[in-house]
Design a protein around this motif. Structure first.
Motif, short mmCIF file in Angstrom:
data_model
loop_
_atom_site.label_atom_id
_atom_site.label_comp_id
_atom_site.label_asym_id
_atom_site.label_seq_id
_atom_site.Cartn_x
_atom_site.Cartn_y
_atom_site.Cartn_z
N THR A 56 0.87 -1.18 0.00
CA THR A 56 0.00 0.00 0.00
C THR A 56 0.90 1.23 0.00
O THR A 56 2.11 1.14 0.27
CB THR A 56 -0.90 0.03 1.25
N SER A 57 0.33 2.38 -0.28
CA SER A 57 1.14 3.60 -0.27
C SER A 57 1.72 3.85 1.12
O SER A 57 2.87 4.28 1.26
CB SER A 57 0.33 4.81 -0.75
N TYR A 58 0.97 3.53 2.16
CA TYR A 58 1.46 3.69 3.53
C TYR A 58 2.63 2.74 3.79
O TYR A 58 3.66 3.14 4.35
CB TYR A 58 0.34 3.43 4.54
N GLU A 59 2.49 1.48 3.38
CA GLU A 59 3.57 0.50 3.57
C GLU A 59 4.83 0.92 2.81
O GLU A 59 5.94 0.81 3.35
CB GLU A 59 3.13 -0.89 3.10
N ARG A 60 4.65 1.40 1.57
CA ARG A 60 5.82 1.88 0.80
C ARG A 60 6.50 3.02 1.52
O ARG A 60 7.73 3.06 1.63
CB ARG A 60 5.39 2.32 -0.60
N MET A 61 5.72 3.97 2.04
CA MET A 61 6.29 5.11 2.74
C MET A 61 7.09 4.64 3.96
O MET A 61 8.23 5.07 4.16
CB MET A 61 5.20 6.09 3.18
N ILE A 62 6.51 3.76 4.75
CA ILE A 62 7.19 3.26 5.95
C ILE A 62 8.46 2.50 5.57
O ILE A 62 9.52 2.66 6.21
CB ILE A 62 6.26 2.39 6.80
N VAL A 63 8.39 1.68 4.53
CA VAL A 63 9.58 0.94 4.09
C VAL A 63 10.68 1.90 3.68
O VAL A 63 11.84 1.72 4.07
CB VAL A 63 9.22 -0.03 2.93
N PHE A 64 10.35 2.95 2.94
CA PHE A 64 11.38 3.90 2.52
C PHE A 64 11.94 4.67 3.71
O PHE A 64 13.14 4.97 3.74
CB PHE A 64 10.84 4.85 1.45
N VAL A 65 11.12 4.98 4.69
CA VAL A 65 11.62 5.64 5.90
C VAL A 65 12.58 4.70 6.63
O VAL A 65 13.65 5.11 7.06
CB VAL A 65 10.45 6.07 6.82
N GLU A 66 12.18 3.44 6.78
CA GLU A 66 13.05 2.47 7.44
C GLU A 66 14.37 2.31 6.70
O GLU A 66 15.43 2.28 7.32
CB GLU A 66 12.33 1.12 7.57
N LEU A 67 14.31 2.24 5.37
CA LEU A 67 15.54 2.13 4.59
C LEU A 67 16.40 3.38 4.76
O LEU A 67 17.63 3.29 4.91
CB LEU A 67 15.22 1.90 3.12
#
Length: 112
Positions: A39-50
């Motif tokens: 989801t767009s939220y999951e993508r955002m969180i993944v990129f923040v974590e990376l």
């Protein structure tokens, strides 16, 4: 080994082992492979974590999304994921990640 100590061990090797894949490289391979199921939220969180250097958290989040979407991984990425996980014997995260990998493999067989 912990995620932090594995990085030190990889840097101290005199030769490069092609079977070893960094947490960051594994996370990016997974992002590219499963971006359609995030989801767009999951993508955002993944990129923040990376961006924060928390690649192992991003990997766990991606695997969770992959299991929820029942999406299959390409065999080459599944193989790299298995090799990556084999680099963490005895880590606190290993049992849960190993269980997730088993479930992902079962999804692969169900798809065939």
């Amino acid at each position: 080994l912990t995620f932090a100590s594995r990085g030190w061990l990889a840097q101290s090797r005199p030769t490069i082992d092609p079977l070893i894949i960094s947490d960051q490289d594994m996370a990016w391979l997974l992002v590219d492979a499963v971006k359609s199921c995030l989801t767009s939220y999951e993508r955002m969180i993944v990129f923040v974590e990376l961006g924060c250097g928390e690649s192992h958290l991003a990997i766990k989040r991606i695997l969770t999304a992959l299991l929820s979407a029942r999406m299959v991984l390409p065999v080459a990425i599944l193989s790299k994921l298995t090799s990556w996980l084999n680099g963490y014997p005895g880590s606190p995260e290993e049992p849960q990640l190993r269980m997730m990998l088993t479930q992902i493999c079962m999804q692969e067989f169900d798809a065939v």
